[in-house]
Design a protein around this motif. Structure first.
Motif, PDB file in Angstrom:
ATOM      1  N   LYS A 105       0.835  -1.195   0.000  1.00 56.93           N
ATOM      2  CA  LYS A 105       0.000   0.000   0.000  1.00 56.93           C
ATOM      3  C   LYS A 105       0.874   1.251   0.000  1.00 56.93           C
ATOM      4  O   LYS A 105       1.725   1.436   0.866  1.00 56.93           O
ATOM      5  N   GLY A 106       0.657   2.096  -1.029  1.00 48.00           N
ATOM      6  CA  GLY A 106       1.374   3.362  -1.097  1.00 48.00           C
ATOM      7  C   GLY A 106       2.783   3.287  -1.639  1.00 48.00           C
ATOM      8  O   GLY A 106       3.503   4.286  -1.592  1.00 48.00           O
ATOM      9  N   VAL A 107       3.192   2.135  -2.177  1.00 48.72           N
ATOM     10  CA  VAL A 107       4.554   2.007  -2.734  1.00 48.72           C
ATOM     11  C   VAL A 107       4.470   1.368  -4.120  1.00 48.72           C
ATOM     12  O   VAL A 107       4.043   0.210  -4.254  1.00 48.72           O
ATOM     13  N   LEU A 108       4.872   2.129  -5.126  1.00 45.11           N
ATOM     14  CA  LEU A 108       4.845   1.656  -6.497  1.00 45.11           C
ATOM     15  C   LEU A 108       6.269   1.600  -7.043  1.00 45.11           C
ATOM     16  O   LEU A 108       6.996   2.593  -7.007  1.00 45.11           O
ATOM     17  N   ASN A 109       6.668   0.452  -7.557  1.00 44.73           N
ATOM     18  CA  ASN A 109       7.953   0.285  -8.229  1.00 44.73           C
ATOM     19  C   ASN A 109       7.737   0.185  -9.732  1.00 44.73           C
ATOM     20  O   ASN A 109       6.811  -0.499 -10.189  1.00 44.73           O
ATOM     21  N   ILE A 110       8.585   0.839 -10.498  1.00 44.87           N
ATOM     22  CA  ILE A 110       8.505   0.746 -11.954  1.00 44.87           C
ATOM     23  C   ILE A 110       9.912   0.548 -12.527  1.00 44.87           C
ATOM     24  O   ILE A 110      10.895   1.042 -11.985  1.00 44.87           O
ATOM     25  N   THR A 111       9.991  -0.208 -13.613  1.00 44.67           N
ATOM     26  CA  THR A 111      11.202  -0.264 -14.428  1.00 44.67           C
ATOM     27  C   THR A 111      10.801   0.133 -15.843  1.00 44.67           C
ATOM     28  O   THR A 111       9.635  -0.009 -16.230  1.00 44.67           O
ATOM     29  N   PHE A 112      11.760   0.601 -16.616  1.00 47.23           N
ATOM     30  CA  PHE A 112      11.413   1.148 -17.931  1.00 47.23           C
ATOM     31  C   PHE A 112      12.609   1.060 -18.867  1.00 47.23           C
ATOM     32  O   PHE A 112      13.770   1.001 -18.440  1.00 47.23           O
TER      33      PHE A 112
ATOM     34  N   GLU B 292      -8.290 -12.286  -2.013  1.00 42.73           N
ATOM     35  CA  GLU B 292      -9.150 -12.205  -0.840  1.00 42.73           C
ATOM     36  C   GLU B 292      -8.366 -11.724   0.373  1.00 42.73           C
ATOM     37  O   GLU B 292      -8.840 -10.896   1.154  1.00 42.73           O
ATOM     38  N   ASN B 293      -7.157 -12.200   0.530  1.00 40.44           N
ATOM     39  CA  ASN B 293      -6.323 -11.759   1.647  1.00 40.44           C
ATOM     40  C   ASN B 293      -5.977 -10.283   1.526  1.00 40.44           C
ATOM     41  O   ASN B 293      -5.936  -9.562   2.501  1.00 40.44           O
ATOM     42  N   THR B 294      -5.748  -9.835   0.299  1.00 46.87           N
ATOM     43  CA  THR B 294      -5.394  -8.436   0.065  1.00 46.87           C
ATOM     44  C   THR B 294      -6.539  -7.513   0.428  1.00 46.87           C
ATOM     45  O   THR B 294      -6.364  -6.459   1.025  1.00 46.87           O
ATOM     46  N   GLU B 295      -7.775  -7.927   0.065  1.00 44.54           N
ATOM     47  CA  GLU B 295      -8.931  -7.089   0.350  1.00 44.54           C
ATOM     48  C   GLU B 295      -9.157  -6.952   1.860  1.00 44.54           C
ATOM     49  O   GLU B 295      -9.647  -5.940   2.336  1.00 44.54           O
ATOM     50  N   LYS B 296      -8.781  -7.993   2.641  1.00 48.91           N
ATOM     51  CA  LYS B 296      -8.969  -7.940   4.082  1.00 48.91           C
ATOM     52  C   LYS B 296      -7.919  -7.079   4.773  1.00 48.91           C
ATOM     53  O   LYS B 296      -8.170  -6.522   5.823  1.00 48.91           O
ATOM     54  N   ASP B 297      -6.718  -6.982   4.168  1.00 51.57           N
ATOM     55  CA  ASP B 297      -5.633  -6.287   4.849  1.00 51.57           C
ATOM     56  C   ASP B 297      -4.904  -5.378   3.885  1.00 51.57           C
ATOM     57  O   ASP B 297      -4.159  -5.843   3.028  1.00 51.57           O
ATOM     58  N   LEU B 298      -5.158  -4.079   3.946  1.00 49.73           N
ATOM     59  CA  LEU B 298      -4.456  -3.091   3.142  1.00 49.73           C
ATOM     60  C   LEU B 298      -3.629  -2.188   4.028  1.00 49.73           C
ATOM     61  O   LEU B 298      -3.422  -1.012   3.732  1.00 49.73           O
ATOM     62  N   SER B 299      -3.140  -2.728   5.128  1.00 46.33           N
ATOM     63  CA  SER B 299      -2.391  -1.912   6.076  1.00 46.33           C
ATOM     64  C   SER B 299      -1.010  -1.616   5.534  1.00 46.33           C
ATOM     65  O   SER B 299      -0.527  -2.261   4.615  1.00 46.33           O
ATOM     66  N   ASN B 300      -0.350  -0.625   6.132  1.00 42.72           N
ATOM     67  CA  ASN B 300       1.000  -0.257   5.737  1.00 42.72           C
ATOM     68  C   ASN B 300       1.997  -1.368   6.018  1.00 42.72           C
ATOM     69  O   ASN B 300       3.093  -1.399   5.474  1.00 42.72           O
TER      70      ASN B 300
END
Length: 259
Positions: A133-140, A226-234
């Motif tokens: 949550k809140g961290v996006l990695n990109i390569t290009f 399903e696990n992701t939807e239950k827990d979006l904590s930092n």
């Protein structure tokens, strides 16, 4: 005896005179044939600019016959040009089929074609993953031009501009941190082509490949979603190893595996 010799020489002079007329006649007709049937002769060279934004087109006339008209067009759109001696110079800013039509004063014409494909018109390929949550990695990467690293930025869902929190120019990687629900990241090349990728916090651990062919999404298995939807904590973390690689190539099996 001398009178008889003179009489015999006269026919020889007549034969020689006739031969001169025949040679002159043939010579004149060859010139007329050349003038009537002569076609323009040109040489085309395409010189790419280092920034891959355009190419210089140089058409050099090799024949000496004066021209009645000269036209250059790219995909049926006329190109303006300048003339320097026997060389016509134009600039093209997009790929396509170059057509050159030249017509001599004798109305004989010549049409030449050349394919232009060295101009970079595609945006960089972006491979991205929301690692938590809140961290996006990109390569290009870009197959034609270099990446314009100063142009890399993102917009969160409040339209606030974000610069990468981490960037590795040598590896072609960047990391964005954001506090809103979603983020859009933008990467441009030195030719001015821009690619973008968008994520929201419900897509944790998904990967997206954005290229000229479109976008490929690596779906999350049902139990993991399903696990992701239950827990979006930092505190939610995932393996970040995928983003240490360059963007997968087209038809890479990785894109079609379930993770």
């Amino acid at each position: 005896m001398s009178d008889e010799s003179n009489v015999k020489e006269k026919p020889k002079k007549r034969k020689f005179s006739k031969l001169k007329y025949i040679i002159a006649f043939i010579f004149i007709n060859v010139i007329i044939f050349f003038v009537v049937t002569s076609q323009p002769d040109f040489e085309i060279s395409i010189v790419p600019d280092p920034d891959a934004k355009s190419v210089e087109i140089r058409v050099t006339q090799k024949s000496f016959f004066p021209l009645q008209s000269f036209i250059m067009s790219l995909d049926d759109s006329p190109l303006s040009y300048t003339k320097n001696g026997n060389t016509y110079v134009a600039t093209a800013t997009h790929n396509g089929t170059l057509e050159v039509v030249a017509t001599n004063l004798n109305t004989m014409s010549q049409t030449m074609y050349e394919r232009i494909d060295s101009i970079d018109s595609t945006s960089p390929t972006i491979f991205a993953q929301l690692v938590k949550k809140g961290v996006l990695n990109i390569t290009f990467e870009d197959g034609h031009s270099d990446i314009d690293y100063d142009s890399i930025y993102a917009l969160d869902s409040d339209d606030k501009m974000l610069k990468p929190s981490k960037i590795d120019e040598g590896e072609g990687r960047a990391t964005f941190e954001f506090k809103t629900y979603s983020i859009r990241a933008f990467v441009s090349d030195t030719a001015g082509n821009q690619g973008e990728v968008e994520f929201n916090n419900s897509e944790i651990n998904q990967t997206k490949l954005v290229s000229a062919e479109g976008m490929e999404v690596n779906d999350i298995p049902v139990d993991e979603r399903e696990n992701t939807e239950k827990d979006l904590s930092n505190e939610t973390t995932f393996d970040e190893g995928n983003l240490n690689e360059k963007p997968p190539k087209k038809n890479d099996d990785y894109l079609y595996e379930k993770h």
